[in-house]
Design a protein around this motif. Structure first.
Motif, PDB file in Angstrom:
ATOM      1  N   ALA A  19     -24.042 -74.662 -38.367  1.00 45.70           N
ATOM      2  CA  ALA A  19     -23.786 -73.386 -39.031  1.00 45.70           C
ATOM      3  C   ALA A  19     -24.225 -73.437 -40.499  1.00 45.70           C
ATOM      4  N   VAL A  67     -27.392 -71.148 -42.393  1.00 45.96           N
ATOM      5  CA  VAL A  67     -27.249 -70.368 -43.630  1.00 45.96           C
ATOM      6  C   VAL A  67     -28.171 -70.919 -44.707  1.00 45.96           C
ATOM      7  N   LEU A 126     -19.817 -64.587 -42.333  1.00 43.63           N
ATOM      8  CA  LEU A 126     -19.324 -65.636 -41.440  1.00 43.63           C
ATOM      9  C   LEU A 126     -18.081 -65.127 -40.739  1.00 43.63           C
ATOM     10  N   MET A 180     -22.523 -66.237 -37.520  1.00 40.00           N
ATOM     11  CA  MET A 180     -23.003 -66.138 -38.901  1.00 40.00           C
ATOM     12  C   MET A 180     -24.212 -65.223 -38.940  1.00 40.00           C
TER      13      MET A 180
END
Length: 442
Positions: free
Chosen positions: A351, A355, A375, A384
């Motif tokens: 995750a 990003v 998120l 996300m």
């Protein structure tokens, strides 16, 4: 490779039906000895019945030479031996013929039938001959011993060659079976070796992909920020000297950190586990485990994002990541839905990387665009989304940032490896959106 089946047929070295020359020599010797024996016995038999001696010699010699075909036609040899049994000739012919018959691949019923016929023939001839000798006074045996002698002689001339032939035939078949099994195992081992090599090549390819992905994470984000700061430095150098100095210091720090991280990974490429580099040449080739490089790349990628922990980046570090982008001049809005909780390390790292890479792409392709990082912590998954507005023209910012084309591919691979879903593409407003949903196994 052993020679069985078709390979064995191609290895024949003897004439006609013999597998080897020595087999042909052996059969020729046995046939000559049998022909000599049968010729002498045939001559005696011809004199006894009033026939010309030459007829007995000719018939006996012809019968004895049948042993030449004992390997190819053992049934014919035994039938000839049975046919000449009443003439009391062909001892060697009968013994060798029964042995060859029992050792052959013929069905057991045929072997038993011909062996029984031979036994019966020898029994009858022995009984008649012994009875005649007792009646003529040539033998001192009593009449009660005649059947015993006949049975003993018939069993003695029939049972041993048949039993020996059965043993040799069974042993030969066992050896062939073991040889074929060895060939089969050898082929299976070759297939297993090929499959192992394919799996090893696949594993090496996967590890190379992982190394490339981790090195991309090390270089792309930090160097992108360096280029952004350098562009900003160029824009404000004359207007705001103090800000230009700060930006120059940031660029220098980031450059030194990037060089240090790359130097560490290249060092792992040259040596593994603290071993000195091995010179290539003269039959020695250096071998570096790709897994060690991957681990080093992952660790360096973690430090590239400012991580100190050994476990790599996590969702708790998103604020710092967003702060770095803000320092570089990007307008970033971070929003979190749901209660923050701990996930598996690979889930949090994936995750975070999504990003990070999405923000790097904004630096590269949409400098100055406002960006929204969302998120969402859900029951059994984490979602996300990084979306930027249409890029705006900012003097000196974002110029000259190249793209390797591997960022989106790496994100998709990371998310897909965890069973998640990754979607990316332009928005209707002219921006770009990156979305990912990763199952967390709760």
């Amino acid at each position: 490779m052993t020679t069985t089946g078709e390979d064995q047929h191609t290895a024949l070295t003897g004439p006609w039906w013999w597998a080897r020359r020595r087999s042909a020599v052996l059969d020729a010797t046995l046939a000559a000895a049998s022909a000599t024996e049968c010729a002498e016995q045939g001559a005696d038999f011809a004199r006894g019945v009033g026939l010309p001696e030459a007829v007995g010699l000719l018939l006996g010699g012809a019968a004895g030479t049948v042993l030449l075909v004992r390997r190819r036609w053992p049934v014919a040899v035994v039938l000839v031996a049975i046919a000449v049994t009443p003439a009391e000739m062909g001892f060697l012919l009968s013994v060798v013929g029964l042995y060859s018959l029992a050792a052959s691949e013929l069905p057991r019923r045929i072997i038993a039938g011909l062996a029984s016929m031979s036994l019966l023939g020898v029994l009858i001839v022995s009984y008649v001959r012994t009875t005649q000798d007792v009646a003529s006074g040539a033998s001192t045996l009593g009449d009660g011993l005649v059947p015993f002698v006949a049975v003993t002689m018939s069993l003695g001339l029939t049972a041993p060659p048949v039993l020996l032939g059965l043993y040799v035939g069974a042993r030969r078949r066992l050896m062939e079976s073991l040889r074929e099994r060895a060939d089969s195992l050898e082929r299976e081992l070759m297939l297993l070796a090929e499959r192992a090599e394919e799996r090893a090549e696949w594993a090496r390819s996967e590890e190379r992909t992982r190394i490339a992905r981790e090195m991309h994470d090390v270089v792309a984000h930090r160097v992108s920020l360096m280029v952004v700061h350098a562009a900003a430095l160029q824009a404000v150098a004359r207007k705001d000297p103090e800000k230009a100095v700060r930006n120059a210091a940031l660029v220098g720090d980031m450059g030194r950190q990037a060089l240090s991280e790359l130097r560490e990974m290249l060092g792992v490429l040259r040596t593994a586990d603290g071993v000195k580099p091995v010179a290539v040449g003269a039959g020695s080739v250096g071998s570096v485990p790709l897994a060690s490089v991957g681990v080093a790349a992952a660790a360096a990628a973690s430090r590239a994002a400012g991580q100190v922990s050994e476990g790599g980046p996590s969702l708790a570090d998103l604020d710092e990541l967003v702060g770095q982008s803000r320092v570089a001049g990007m307008s970033v809005v971070l929003s979190v839905e749901g209660d923050l909780r701990r996930y598996a390390a690979e889930v949090e790292q994936t995750a975070y990387r999504v990003v990070q890479e999405a923000l790097t792409n904004v630096h590269k392709h949409a400098a100055g665009a406002k960006t929204y990082v969302r998120l969402a912590h859900r029951g059994a998954e984490i979602a996300m989304q990084v979306e930027n507005e249409a890029p705006v023209a900012v003097d000196g910012v974002g110029a000259g940032l190249p793209s390797g084309g591997n960022g989106l591919v790496g994100m998709r691979e990371r998310v897909g490896a965890l069973g998640g879903v990754f979607v990316s593409g332009p928005t209707d407003a002219g921006g770009f959106r990156v979305s990912a949903v990763i199952p967390c196994g709760v």
